[in-house]
Write an enzyme that holds these catalytic residues in place. Structure first.
Site, PDB file in Angstrom:
ATOM      1  N   GLY A  21      57.637   4.681 -49.874  1.00  0.00           N
ATOM      2  CA  GLY A  21      58.406   4.701 -50.306  1.00  0.00           C
ATOM      3  C   GLY A  21      59.841   4.480 -49.419  1.00  0.00           C
ATOM      4  O   GLY A  21      60.148   3.803 -48.751  1.00  0.00           O
ATOM      5  N   GLY A  23      63.588   3.977 -50.150  1.00  0.00           N
ATOM      6  CA  GLY A  23      65.461   4.711 -49.828  1.00  0.00           C
ATOM      7  C   GLY A  23      66.543   4.117 -49.453  1.00  0.00           C
ATOM      8  O   GLY A  23      66.418   3.180 -49.928  1.00  0.00           O
ATOM      9  N   THR A  25      68.041   4.406 -46.709  1.00  0.00           N
ATOM     10  CA  THR A  25      68.190   3.482 -45.813  1.00  0.00           C
ATOM     11  C   THR A  25      67.310   3.036 -44.838  1.00  0.00           C
ATOM     12  O   THR A  25      67.310   2.160 -44.170  1.00  0.00           O
ATOM     13  CB  THR A  25      69.158   4.325 -44.900  1.00  0.00           C
ATOM     14  OG1 THR A  25      68.351   5.641 -45.118  1.00  0.00           O
ATOM     15  CG2 THR A  25      70.388   5.338 -45.044  1.00  0.00           C
ATOM     16  N   GLY A  26      66.112   3.137 -45.632  1.00  0.00           N
ATOM     17  CA  GLY A  26      65.067   3.005 -44.412  1.00  0.00           C
ATOM     18  C   GLY A  26      63.751   2.916 -45.580  1.00  0.00           C
ATOM     19  O   GLY A  26      63.706   2.909 -47.088  1.00  0.00           O
ATOM     20  N   LYS A  47      58.354   5.949 -40.823  1.00  0.00           N
ATOM     21  CA  LYS A  47      59.556   5.399 -41.544  1.00  0.00           C
ATOM     22  C   LYS A  47      60.882   4.714 -40.714  1.00  0.00           C
ATOM     23  O   LYS A  47      60.469   4.636 -39.228  1.00  0.00           O
ATOM     24  CB  LYS A  47      60.758   7.077 -41.619  1.00  0.00           C
ATOM     25  CG  LYS A  47      61.885   6.181 -42.277  1.00  0.00           C
ATOM     26  CD  LYS A  47      62.109   7.732 -42.845  1.00  0.00           C
ATOM     27  CE  LYS A  47      64.114   7.908 -42.897  1.00  0.00           C
ATOM     28  NZ  LYS A  47      64.026   9.173 -44.136  1.00  0.00           N
ATOM     29  N   ASP A 143      69.675  17.959 -49.120  1.00  0.00           N
ATOM     30  CA  ASP A 143      68.644  16.947 -49.589  1.00  0.00           C
ATOM     31  C   ASP A 143      67.985  16.950 -50.370  1.00  0.00           C
ATOM     32  O   ASP A 143      66.931  17.192 -50.436  1.00  0.00           O
ATOM     33  CB  ASP A 143      68.847  15.851 -48.777  1.00  0.00           C
ATOM     34  CG  ASP A 143      68.677  14.478 -49.539  1.00  0.00           C
ATOM     35  OD1 ASP A 143      68.818  14.552 -50.818  1.00  0.00           O
ATOM     36  OD2 ASP A 143      68.165  13.802 -49.098  1.00  0.00           O
TER      37      ASP A 143
END
Ligand SMILES: Nc1ncnc2c1ncn2[C@@H]1O[C@H](COP(=O)(O)OP(=O)(O)OP(=O)(O)O)[C@@H](O)[C@H]1O
Length: 360
Positions: A21, A23, A25-26, A47, A143
């Protein structure tokens, strides 16, 4: 419980299998350790955050800090930290791989893109327990959304992605004492860059999941997570969130002013959603006595909360076949990946390095 010191990850020993995945920022990679696990029998999620992105190092350190906290205070529906590593360019950390993808993917595999009421009850129960544990540690998650609810190999859930979480004074101790401190919200400001069909992340969460107090820029506390549970329950039931508008401004207006609409007559589930989606956080279910107010709602009547992990059979158990390790030999160079990501983002003026997080 005291954990042994965490091993430092040596990126040179890790081989990426695929991207799980990407996102704001990462990027999360599926990796295996070439030295200790050359056949990738027990791959894990890594991550990786590019330190050159604004605020990313603070957010990454915070997320590692939360995971460390969870190592000391583990919970079956929350991840633990396998190890971490920092170079001049990247901060990386490893958590267990969740084989069953996320709740968003799972919902889209259901007939009409919605879950049955029994399945909703199961997932909501586990999520309420996970949030209760975080709140007990003084952490407001901020979140909650289907994309951050992952399905473990056992079929139980794991919440992931703690970079937007915050530490507050716990209000719902086992004694039910204490009063919480609010964390300030910065007034919401549009950020650019979500591609079509994707939900965009605002500075504190995904816009359709933002609570009215966050939209208004008021202080907020643990009740924002119970609001998000209400949005999640609605989305699992109807396949869409309740306040989605034509554009971001419209969505924010609906979050603050509109009541959720339900089809048909009232049920225990719609009653629960109504009580979670109360605009005034001090009147919202969960505000007074925390998770117990939700656990005691008639929607959950008869559920043995103490036996959730043992007796209740998860509705979906990913089979080993779901692990697509066919790209095992491909290997992805992490530096190349971020170089390409930056190129893509600069042409899109994307969110990647652009997420406004002025609270940090
Ligand atoms: N442990 C895991 N196992 C399997 N997939 C994972 C795991 N962790 C993350 N993913 C996948 O990667 C995606 C992005 O992960 P995560 O949300 O942690 O990254 P992020 O950069 O913080 O994203 P965001 O922009 O939502 O904040 C998740 O939605 C999920 O699909």
């Amino acid at each position: 419980m005291t954990m042994p010191p965490l091993p430092n990850l040596n990126l040179n020993n890790l081989k990426t299998i695929k991207v799980l995945g990407t996102g704001a920022t990462g990027t999360v990679f599926l990796v295996h350790n070439l030295v200790t696990d050359p056949l990738a029998k027990t791959p894990f999620a890594l991550k990786v955050v590019d330190k050159t992105c604004r605020y990313s190092d603070k957010r990454a350190h915070w997320e590692i800090n939360v995971l460390n906290n969870l190592n000391e205070n583990p919970h079956p529906f929350l991840p633990y930290l396998i190890g971490s590593c920092e170079t001049n360019e990247f901060i990386s950390w490893a958590i267990p791989y969740c084989h069953g993808r996320d709740l968003n993917v799972l919902r889209h595999r259901q007939p009409d893109n919605v879950f049955s009421v029994n399945i909703i009850r199961f997932y909501l129960a586990e999520i309420v327990c996970a949030l209760e544990h975080l709140h007990g540690l003084g952490i407001v998650y901020r979140d909650l959304k289907p994309e951050n609810i992952l399905i473990q190999e056992s079929g139980h859930v794991t919440l992931t992605d703690f970079d937007l979480s915050r530490k507050l004074t716990p209000s719902y101790t086992s004694l039910g004492l204490g009063s919480e401190k609010k964390t300030k919200s910065t007034r919401v400001a549009p950020v650019t860059g979500a591609t079509r069909g994707e939900r965009s992340n605002s500075f504190v969460g995904t816009e359709e999941y933002l609570s009215p107090e966050m939209v208004r820029g008021d202080g907020h506390e643990f009740a924002v997570d119970w609001w998000a549970v209400g949005i999640l329950a609605y989305e699992m039931l109807y396949g869409t969130t309740p306040f989605r508008g034509k554009n971001r401004k419209d969505t924010y207006g609906r979050i603050v002013n509109m009541q959720p609409r339900f089809n048909g007559k009232s049920t225990p589930l719609t009653d629960l959603i109504t009580k979670l989606l109360v605009k005034d956080p001090t009147r919202r279910l969960g505000h007074g006595r925390g998770a117990w107010e939700i656990k005691e709602h008639p929607f959950f009547v008869g559920l043995r909360w103490d036996l959730l992990t043992e007796v209740v059979r998860p509705p979906f158990i990913p089979s080993r076949d779901n692990i697509e390790l066919t790209e095992k030999s491909a290997g992805i160079d992490i530096k190349d990946h971020f170089r390409n990501k930056k190129k893509r983002n600069s042409s899109l003026d994307s969110v990647s390095c652009n997420v406004s997080l002025s609270e940090f």
